[in-house]
Scaffold this motif. Structure first.
Motif, PDB file in Angstrom:
ATOM      1  N   GLY A  67      -9.785   4.942  10.999  1.00 28.26           N
ATOM      2  CA  GLY A  67     -10.345   5.883  10.017  1.00 28.26           C
ATOM      3  C   GLY A  67      -9.647   6.935   9.152  1.00 28.26           C
ATOM      4  N   SER A  68      -8.516   7.163   9.447  1.00 26.05           N
ATOM      5  CA  SER A  68      -7.807   8.266   8.687  1.00 26.05           C
ATOM      6  C   SER A  68      -6.704   7.555   7.707  1.00 26.05           C
ATOM      7  N   ASN A  69      -6.729   8.286   6.861  1.00 29.33           N
ATOM      8  CA  ASN A  69      -5.640   7.775   5.421  1.00 29.33           C
ATOM      9  C   ASN A  69      -4.486   8.598   5.809  1.00 29.33           C
ATOM     10  N   VAL A  70      -3.315   7.600   5.863  1.00 26.05           N
ATOM     11  CA  VAL A  70      -2.046   8.206   6.179  1.00 26.05           C
ATOM     12  C   VAL A  70      -1.127   7.378   5.221  1.00 26.05           C
ATOM     13  N   LEU A  71       0.217   8.140   5.037  1.00 29.66           N
ATOM     14  CA  LEU A  71       1.284   7.655   4.237  1.00 29.66           C
ATOM     15  C   LEU A  71       2.055   6.631   4.552  1.00 29.66           C
ATOM     16  N   THR A  72       1.996   5.754   3.824  1.00 29.31           N
ATOM     17  CA  THR A  72       3.231   4.453   4.267  1.00 29.31           C
ATOM     18  C   THR A  72       4.753   5.084   4.028  1.00 29.31           C
ATOM     19  N   PRO A  73       5.752   4.254   4.640  1.00 27.22           N
ATOM     20  CA  PRO A  73       7.038   4.548   4.034  1.00 27.22           C
ATOM     21  C   PRO A  73       7.437   4.602   2.649  1.00 27.22           C
ATOM     22  N   LEU A  74       6.485   3.806   2.025  1.00 26.85           N
ATOM     23  CA  LEU A  74       6.804   3.957   0.281  1.00 26.85           C
ATOM     24  C   LEU A  74       6.466   5.305  -0.090  1.00 26.85           C
ATOM     25  N   SER A  75       5.380   5.754   0.347  1.00 29.41           N
ATOM     26  CA  SER A  75       4.824   7.176  -0.137  1.00 29.41           C
ATOM     27  C   SER A  75       5.740   8.100   0.179  1.00 29.41           C
ATOM     28  N   PRO A  81       0.482  -1.175   0.129  1.00 32.20           N
ATOM     29  CA  PRO A  81       0.155   0.031  -0.060  1.00 32.20           C
ATOM     30  C   PRO A  81       0.849   1.340  -0.025  1.00 32.20           C
ATOM     31  N   PHE A  82       0.423   2.330  -0.696  1.00 31.03           N
ATOM     32  CA  PHE A  82       0.937   3.602  -0.756  1.00 31.03           C
ATOM     33  C   PHE A  82       0.232   4.678   0.450  1.00 31.03           C
ATOM     34  N   ILE A  83      -0.963   4.100   0.644  1.00 35.46           N
ATOM     35  CA  ILE A  83      -1.756   4.928   1.476  1.00 35.46           C
ATOM     36  C   ILE A  83      -2.733   3.898   2.595  1.00 35.46           C
ATOM     37  N   PHE A 116       5.806   4.396 -12.260  1.00 31.99           N
ATOM     38  CA  PHE A 116       6.342   5.823 -11.681  1.00 31.99           C
ATOM     39  C   PHE A 116       7.637   6.095 -12.630  1.00 31.99           C
ATOM     40  N   ASP A 117       7.765   7.420 -12.789  1.00 27.68           N
ATOM     41  CA  ASP A 117       9.060   7.837 -13.539  1.00 27.68           C
ATOM     42  C   ASP A 117      10.230   7.163 -12.699  1.00 27.68           C
ATOM     43  N   THR A 118      11.445   6.974 -13.366  1.00 29.82           N
ATOM     44  CA  THR A 118      12.453   6.137 -12.700  1.00 29.82           C
ATOM     45  C   THR A 118      12.985   7.275 -11.648  1.00 29.82           C
ATOM     46  N   SER A 119      13.017   8.553 -11.848  1.00 24.18           N
ATOM     47  CA  SER A 119      13.534   9.222 -10.649  1.00 24.18           C
ATOM     48  C   SER A 119      12.671   9.288  -9.443  1.00 24.18           C
ATOM     49  N   LEU A 120      11.337   8.713  -9.732  1.00 27.26           N
ATOM     50  CA  LEU A 120      10.621   9.128  -8.425  1.00 27.26           C
ATOM     51  C   LEU A 120      10.391   7.621  -7.939  1.00 27.26           C
ATOM     52  N   ALA A 121      10.513   6.587  -8.506  1.00 24.81           N
ATOM     53  CA  ALA A 121      10.278   5.208  -7.845  1.00 24.81           C
ATOM     54  C   ALA A 121      11.039   5.051  -6.573  1.00 24.81           C
ATOM     55  N   PRO A 122      10.173   4.569  -5.604  1.00 24.69           N
ATOM     56  CA  PRO A 122      10.887   4.346  -4.212  1.00 24.69           C
ATOM     57  C   PRO A 122      12.217   3.549  -4.335  1.00 24.69           C
ATOM     58  N   PHE A 123      12.018   2.374  -5.265  1.00 31.65           N
ATOM     59  CA  PHE A 123      13.470   1.583  -5.372  1.00 31.65           C
ATOM     60  C   PHE A 123      13.678   1.326  -6.740  1.00 31.65           C
TER      61      PHE A 123
END
Length: 352
Positions: free
Chosen positions: A20-28, A13-15, A238-245
């Motif tokens: 009940g709240s939407n939070v960012l994961t480490p990936l995001s 997951p990215f979110i 994802f664009d290569t520059s933005l990919a988490p890995f």
């Protein structure tokens, strides 16, 4: 991609929904960090502009006592640079400042964060150059965002002029999303003197809203496809520059794992780390599949098998094209570095 589909990505997951709240994961968080870094790089390449960047503890979390007004923060922190420039320098100066956005029009109610961290850029220029820079920055920012799209010609990024052509905004619009990603304002003549107390220059203020930009990138990158067999497949392009890995390692299904293969994988991983390439953690006892690499948005997957030991060849799979090529270990490092734009081709020729 809808907000529901973003939340439906359960395996990686990215979110996440927590209480009940939407939070960012480490990936995001990592993607958000990459967005900030790449945006600053793009701004810093503006010709004939001397750029100053404030020090950050993190690009995605506010520093202590961060101002809520980006221009005020810039003037407070860089008054000495502006003074030197105003006393005779003909070169424009730009300042990048982190700040907290408190404007409800820019805050994203879909993500629950204590603060919406933004990056602000202010360009101080001579009066006769201000309209040129205002138009140039519009083109620069629109092109940068569009180039991040998996299908630039069909991207959902759109722009518009507001407030008698003195304000320019960039939005991301889909059926269930209307996100403001960036706003740019042109201060001239009396507005500069009244708002900022400056009398001898024009100022262009440009603010990018990281949470909204992150959501637009996740939405734009999502791709799903159903094969003739009926098996669905999800990808994050994802664009290569933005990919988490940037790179993932795995073994081919038919191969029997052994110590030599594991050592070879570790050797190749270390060769990429020399160039600070982010690699998905490699765990031989719990290998990740190619499909999982696609869901994570990893641009390249390295596949090892028996031929890797016998012939010194590994498989290199491209996420976007689904094609796999064979690469000899002796050329593995430079091949991936070239594909990831880590090094320039001329450096390969000079070194090898």
């Amino acid at each position: 991609m809808s907000l529901k589909k973003i939340l439906s990505l359960k395996k990686y997951p990215f979110i996440q929904q927590i209480n009940g709240s939407n939070v960012l994961t480490p990936l995001s968080q990592q993607i958000k960090q990459n967005i900030a870094i790449e945006w600053i790089k793009n701004i810093s390449r503006l010709p004939s502009v001397e750029i100053f960047v404030t020090p950050f503890n993190s690009y995605t979390e506010p520093i202590v006592n961060t101002h809520t007004n980006s221009l005020k923060a810039i003037l407070d922190n860089y008054s000495k640079h502006y003074r030197v420039w105003s006393e005779g320098s003909t070169q424009s100066i730009g300042v990048i400042q982190q700040f907290v956005c408190c404007n409800d029009n820019h805050l994203n109610s879909f993500i629950n964060t204590n603060t919406n961290v933004c990056l602000g850029f202010a360009l101080f220029c001579q009066k006769h150059e201000s309209l040129y820079w205002f138009q140039k920055l519009q083109g620069n920012q629109y092109q940068w965002f569009r180039n991040l799209s998996k299908f630039p010609l069909k991207s959902k990024f759109c722009c518009e002029l507001q407030e008698s052509d003195s304000k320019w905004v960039l939005n991301y619009k889909t059926q269930d999303m209307n996100l403001q990603l960036l706003s740019m304002k042109y201060f001239s003549n009396s507005s500069v003197e009244t708002t900022l107390g400056l009398t001898d220059c024009h100022v262009i203020s440009c603010n990018v809203y990281l949470d909204n930009t992150l959501l637009s990138i996740i939405s734009d990158s999502y791709t799903d496809k159903v094969y003739k067999t009926g098996k669905p497949k999800k990808k994050m392009k994802f664009d290569t520059s933005l990919a988490p890995f940037k790179v993932g390692f795995t073994f081919r299904d038919s191969v029997k794992q052994n110590g030599i293969l594991k050592d070879l994988a570790e050797y190749l991983i270390e060769s990429l780390k020399l160039f600070n390439i982010s690699i998905l953690p490699f765990t031989p006892n719990k290998l990740i599949s190619i499909e999982s690499c696609d869901e994570l948005g990893i641009p390249y997957t390295v596949i090892l098998d028996d031929e890797s030991i016998e012939k010194g060849v590994v498989g290199l799979r491209n996420r976007d094209t689904d094609t796999e090529e064979s690469v000899h270990i002796s050329r593995f490092q430079q091949t991936l570095c070239l594909y990831l734009n880590v090094i320039h081709p001329s450096s390969i020729r000079n070194k090898y």
